[in-house]
Each structure stands twice: as C-alpha cells, then as structure tokens.
Write a protein that holds these residues in place. Structure first.
Motif, PDB file in Angstrom:
ATOM      1  N   TYR A  62       4.006  -4.479   4.544  1.00 26.92           N
ATOM      2  CA  TYR A  62       3.781  -3.776   3.277  1.00 26.92           C
ATOM      3  C   TYR A  62       4.795  -4.353   2.446  1.00 26.92           C
ATOM      4  O   TYR A  62       5.908  -4.647   2.689  1.00 26.92           O
ATOM      5  N   TYR A  65       6.159   0.410  -1.246  1.00 23.73           N
ATOM      6  CA  TYR A  65       6.323   1.655  -0.799  1.00 23.73           C
ATOM      7  C   TYR A  65       6.285   2.857  -1.614  1.00 23.73           C
ATOM      8  O   TYR A  65       6.678   2.620  -2.833  1.00 23.73           O
ATOM      9  N   GLY A 205       3.656   3.257   3.488  1.00 18.89           N
ATOM     10  CA  GLY A 205       3.616   2.102   3.069  1.00 18.89           C
ATOM     11  C   GLY A 205       2.236   2.021   2.207  1.00 18.89           C
ATOM     12  O   GLY A 205       1.269   2.774   2.704  1.00 18.89           O
TER      13      GLY A 205
END
Length: 208
Positions: A62, A65, A205
């Motif tokens: 990712y 976040y 994520g």
C-alpha cells in the motif's frame, strides 16, 4: 416421479459460483476487506492507555493508509496529537501543522505553525469523561518513500473545552519535514498526562 433436492454444500467442493450482486468471498474476514480498505490492525483501548501505536505494519503493498479512531474517551482535558515513528522510536521535532475548527456555538478557530514537536490536530483541548467521546480519522501518504516529506491529513469530531464543552469538528493537514526517511509507524497521544480510557482504533491499508 418425486425429485430429490441435493444441498449444494454437499454437492460442490471449493467456492460456489457468484450470483449477480454476490461478493465471491467465503469468510467473514474477507468480507470485511471488500473494496479499497484492508483492515491491518485494531487496538481495543483499555483504561489507562498512555498512547496508541501502529508500528511495523507499513509495506510495499500500500502507498496510503487510513487510521480510524472511534468512540475514544480520555481521562482529563487534553489535545490529541500525532507523532511519526522511525525505527520504532517517536520523532518529536520538525512538524508543520495547519488546522481549522468549528464548534456548535458558532466559534471558529484556526492554527498553523512549523518547527513543532508534534502534529497538533487542534489548538484547543478536548473534553474528558465517559459522556464525551471523540472520533478521528486521517490518511498517511507514502510512509515508506525516501524521496519526500511525509504528509498526514484528516478530520476530528468531538467535544471542546473552549465553548462550554460543546461539539466541534476540525480539519487538519500536517507534514513531517525532518528527513525523507521511511516511517515505521504512527503514534496517537495526548498533550499532557491524560490517558485513553475506551474506544477502538483501526489501521487500514488503502488499495490503489
């Protein structure tokens, strides 16, 4: 001739075909992760918690976040603050913050500064007690990047001690500008010795 109905669970192995409007997931855990948000870790706050850390959970999977804090109670009037973690350690310098708050009395407050020791979500303290709960959500962009400052943007809702303990909402934008070093995590804390008493906080994520 009578027909015998066979239950599909006994007749098919593996995952059944997905009907129109279905999800295709086969577990409750997978169901929670439908869409763009993938739950990575949740802290259920117990009384007397000094700070809330999410450390060692950032990965190349990712590049953004989301942290969502819900129904949070604090032990005494205090401001909520954020710190980045590098190598698991708190960084307490080189932050820039800008915030704008509005409360139910019609009062607005703005705050902005640089060279701070923490990320200030709001310039005012938040009200304490079981009756007064707070929520917070913010995005962290590219925490593992090594070629840019780290930015954090979010919104807070709760109760302020500045206007007869009335409801307020705040928007904030912040950056850590000390170095372009990759972050290992994020910390939620208070402006004094106040502790977290209840609530839950989840790190997600965000899929591209």
């Amino acid at each position: 001739m009578a027909l015998t109905r066979l239950p599909m669970v006994n007749a098919v192995s593996g995952t059944l075909a997905v009907a129109n409007g279905g999800t295709g997931v086969t577990t409750s855990a997978a169901l929670q992760n439908l869409g763009k948000l993938v739950s990575l870790s949740t802290t259920n706050i117990s009384a007397g918690t000094a700070q809330i850390d999410f450390n060692g959970l950032f990965s190349a999977t990712y590049d953004k976040y989301l942290v969502y804090a819900n129904d949070v109670e604090i032990s005494s009037n205090a401001a909520l603050q954020l710190y980045v973690l590098i190598g698991g350690s708190e960084v307490s310098a080189d932050y820039s913050t800008a915030s704008q708050s509005y409360d139910a009395s019609g009062t607005s407050r703005s705050y902005g500064n640089t060279g701070l020791s923490r990320i200030a979500i709001d310039s005012a303290a938040n009200y304490a007690g079981t009756t007064y709960r707070h929520s917070l959500q913010f995005y962290i962009a590219n925490p593992l990047a090594t070629d840019q400052w780290k930015t954090i943007n979010g919104i807070y809702g709760g109760w302020t001690d500045q206007a007869a303990n009335t409801a307020q909402v705040s928007n904030f934008s912040a950056a850590y500008r000390g170095a372009t070093t990759a972050l290992s995590g994020i910390r939620i804390a208070t402006s004094n010795s106040a502790t977290f008493e209840a609530g839950d906080v989840t790190l997600y994520g965000v899929l591209s």
